[in-house]
Design an enzyme around this catalytic site. Structure first.
Site, short mmCIF file in Angstrom:
data_model
loop_
_atom_site.label_atom_id
_atom_site.label_comp_id
_atom_site.label_asym_id
_atom_site.label_seq_id
_atom_site.Cartn_x
_atom_site.Cartn_y
_atom_site.Cartn_z
N GLU A 128 0.83 -1.21 0.00
CA GLU A 128 0.00 0.00 0.00
C GLU A 128 0.86 1.26 0.00
OE1 GLU A 128 -2.58 -0.74 -1.18
OE2 GLU A 128 -4.23 -0.57 0.26
N THR A 180 -5.36 7.63 -5.87
CA THR A 180 -5.45 7.66 -4.40
C THR A 180 -4.56 8.76 -3.83
OG1 THR A 180 -5.96 5.32 -4.29
CG2 THR A 180 -5.10 6.29 -2.29
N1 HSE Z 1 -8.52 4.89 3.26
C1 HSE Z 1 -7.87 5.10 2.00
C2 HSE Z 1 -8.29 6.45 1.45
C3 HSE Z 1 -8.26 4.00 1.07
O1 HSE Z 1 -9.48 6.75 1.54
O2 HSE Z 1 -7.46 7.19 0.94
C4 HSE Z 1 -7.56 4.09 -0.26
O3 HSE Z 1 -7.99 3.01 -1.05
#
Ligand code: HSE
Length: 307
Positions: A128, A180
């Site tokens: 991640e 992201t």
């Molecule tokens: N919790 C993370 C975000 C998940 O919302 O940025 C990313 O997939």
């Protein structure tokens, strides 16, 4: 065991109000992964899909996870991973988490089950970090544990497995790009105390609702006053889909992870399919292609596929 085949599910992070701490596994879409032990201390990554993801181990989310495991456990052998990716990268449905979690679960099986679930989450978070720059576990944890998980802490890893409610989930992935890293960058770094109070009330309410199978409480708690108002601007038709879905009987829902996918919970299968039509026609009306999935909450997470 020399080789293992896994079905690795998509996950929905945040569950509206629980930014970076809540996540849920669903049935579809799901990747297939094959992990094989190699006699030589190297990592080989191959994709059978056409997404063009990097295969150099240090640049691949599954590869980096296996490199860390090899290094920490001082392994004298390596792994080959073949990924049949069906969870589209950049969908907000936990595509990178699936590769990272699948790699660590596969390696652990081939190592004779020596890692705890917390340790597997720890290793998968390296993937991640590579994918988004942040060591968040809210997609990885439900992928490994199944159902709905609460990341009480990611350092040290402390995961709480919640109950899996008997609900339907409709998710739509509009074919627009939301990275992201960008979706995290635009968030405010400080929040007013009054918003924080409202948000932790919602998170506590949602967790209590999930634990007590109290759908009315889940409905009242699926409300995000911090992240959704900022991020929803990046997602075409978000407000329309949400309003129409609620009108059609959805329990609630919002952005899946960092988007662009949007999800909705419903109590009945019929309603979940009506919501699928609402989502599809919203994007058809503006000529944006979309993929729609209707699933149950997936209580078991990653599954071994028997030949
Ligand atoms: N919790 C993370 C975000 C998940 O919302 O940025 C990313 O997939």
């Amino acid at each position: 065991m020399e080789k293992v085949r896994l079905k690795v599910p998509a996950t929905i992070a945040n569950l509206v109000c629980g930014f970076d701490i809540l996540g849920m596994a669903i049935d579809e879409p799901a990747d297939d992964m094959e992990i094989r032990r190699l006699e030589t201390p190297e990592i080989i990554i191959r994709h059978t899909d056409a997404f063009g993801l990097p295969e150099e181990p240090a640049e691949n989310v599954a590869g980096i996870v296996l490199l860390k495991i090899m290094e920490h456990l001082k392994l004298k052998y390596g792994f080959e991973v073949i990924i049949h990716k069906k969870i589209k990268p950049g969908s907000g449905l936990g595509s990178s988490a699936a590769s990272a979690a699948g790699a660590v679960v596969g390696a652990n099986l081939l190592l004779g089950n020596i890692l705890t679930k917390e340790e597997m989450v720890y290793y998968a978070m390296f993937g991640e970090k590579l994918a988004s720059g942040a060591r968040h576990a809210d997609n990885i944890a439900p992928c490994i544990y199944g159902g709905i998980t609460l990341v009480k802490s990611s350092d040290p890893v402390d995961i709480i497995l919640l109950n899996a409610p008997d609900l339907w989930v409709t998710a739509v992935h509009p074919q627009v790009e939301v990275k992201t890293s960008d979706a995290r960058e635009i968030l405010k770094k400080t929040i007013p105390l009054k918003d924080a109070i409202q948000q932790w009330g919602n998170i506590a309410g949602l967790v209590a609702g999930i634990q007590n199978y109290d759908h009315a409480l889940i409905r009242r708690s699926l409300n995000d006053v911090i992240i959704e108002p900022v991020r929803s601007i990046l997602i075409p038709k978000f407000d329309e889909i949400k309003q129409k879905s609620l009108h059609a009987g959805a329990l609630g829902g919002g952005i899946s992870g960092s988007g662009p996918s949007v999800f909705m919970f419903s109590e009945e299968e019929k309603v979940s399919h009506t919501i699928a039509e609402i989502m599809k026609s919203a994007y058809d009306s503006i000529s944006i292609e979309s993929l729609v999935y209707v699933s149950r909450v997936n209580p078991s997470g990653i599954r071994i596929i028997k030949d």
